[in-house]
Design an enzyme around this catalytic site. Structure first.
Site, PDB file in Angstrom:
ATOM      1  N   ARG A  37      32.988  43.764  37.843  1.00  0.00           N
ATOM      2  CA  ARG A  37      34.816  42.656  37.827  1.00  0.00           C
ATOM      3  C   ARG A  37      34.462  42.233  36.715  1.00  0.00           C
ATOM      4  O   ARG A  37      33.795  41.545  36.423  1.00  0.00           O
ATOM      5  CB  ARG A  37      34.660  41.821  39.056  1.00  0.00           C
ATOM      6  CG  ARG A  37      35.694  41.767  39.341  1.00  0.00           C
ATOM      7  CD  ARG A  37      36.320  40.502  40.250  1.00  0.00           C
ATOM      8  NE  ARG A  37      35.847  38.526  40.683  1.00  0.00           N
ATOM      9  CZ  ARG A  37      35.841  38.447  42.316  1.00  0.00           C
ATOM     10  NH1 ARG A  37      36.560  38.432  43.131  1.00  0.00           N
ATOM     11  NH2 ARG A  37      34.829  37.251  41.713  1.00  0.00           N
ATOM     12  N   SER A 106      40.950  46.110  48.735  1.00  0.00           N
ATOM     13  CA  SER A 106      41.628  45.127  49.048  1.00  0.00           C
ATOM     14  C   SER A 106      42.471  44.319  50.213  1.00  0.00           C
ATOM     15  O   SER A 106      43.373  45.121  50.187  1.00  0.00           O
ATOM     16  CB  SER A 106      40.676  44.007  48.062  1.00  0.00           C
ATOM     17  OG  SER A 106      40.315  43.531  47.142  1.00  0.00           O
ATOM     18  N   LYS A 135      38.335  32.806  43.879  1.00  0.00           N
ATOM     19  CA  LYS A 135      39.798  33.727  44.312  1.00  0.00           C
ATOM     20  C   LYS A 135      40.937  32.136  45.147  1.00  0.00           C
ATOM     21  O   LYS A 135      40.001  31.861  45.674  1.00  0.00           O
ATOM     22  CB  LYS A 135      39.718  34.162  44.884  1.00  0.00           C
ATOM     23  CG  LYS A 135      40.566  35.922  44.617  1.00  0.00           C
ATOM     24  CD  LYS A 135      39.922  37.064  45.876  1.00  0.00           C
ATOM     25  CE  LYS A 135      40.984  38.213  45.400  1.00  0.00           C
ATOM     26  NZ  LYS A 135      41.766  38.551  44.819  1.00  0.00           N
TER      27      LYS A 135
END
Length: 204
Positions: A37, A106, A135
């Site tokens: 990521r 997601s 997040k």
């Protein structure tokens, strides 16, 4: 072999050498899938980091997944892509990567969950199970109850992500979830190999 079981998501704040160390050790400890990521928008650096991880995974049978960027996945011939809700449409991504690659998406709301089975994806990343410092813009905290409900509503494998740690893993595993995705519990410890082994032990 369930590839989703212990799903490592890398930390884009770590330098390349740290990233390589974490991935190598975590895979030695039993991690079953690795997602690279990067949120910085530097495509050249993303490709370099993805390539480095690919080399580590070459002899392991552990799939390499690229977060968000289909172009990066194609550039390094990764095993798949994980899309967020603001990334490329799943149908477009599937056309570009082909049928033999893994495509994850997601899912952050009930509406998205209801649509998921009609999309050309292989698994769902259910986000976020619990609140997490990595997040901050999450729409839903599903919790155990929401996870159980989601599992009953879709045919797709579900990987839980967000706020997962050793204290809540036994409850999550009891739900029958297909996999758990972790960042901090593996990336931010002194011994990622030991951490991965310990987490797998908790998962039974």
């Amino acid at each position: 072999m369930n590839p989703y079981k212990l799903y490592l998501v890398t930390d884009d704040q770590q330098d390349l050498e740290t990233l390589k160390f974490v991935v190598k050790e975590a895979v030695a400890g039993g991690v079953t899938m690795v997602q690279v990521r990067e949120k910085h928008g530097d495509v050249r650096a993303f490709i370099e980091r993805a390539q480095a991880v690919k080399e580590i995974l070459a002899e392991t049978n552990v799939p390499l997944i690229i977060n968000d960027r289909v172009d990066v996945a194609l550039a390094v011939d990764a095993d798949g892509v994980h899309l967020g809700q603001t990334d490329m449409q799943a149908t477009t991504a599937r056309k570009l990567i082909g049928d033999d690659k893994i495509l994850g998406l997601s899912i952050e709301t009930q509406d998205q969950l209801e649509e998921a089975d009609s999309l050309p994806i292989d698994y769902i990343g259910l986000s976020a199970i619990f609140a997490t410092p990595t997040k901050t813009n999450t729409k839903t905290h599903w919790g155990i109850e929401g996870l159980n409900k989601a599992l009953s509503q879709t045919q797709l494998p579900i990987v839980g992500i967000g706020g997962i740690n050793e204290s809540n893993i036994p409850q999550l595993v009891a739900s029958g979830v297909h996999g758990l995705a972790l960042v901090s519990a593996i990336c931010h410890v002194e011994n990622p190999k030991q951490a991965a082994q310990h987490l797998l032990g908790l998962m039974g």
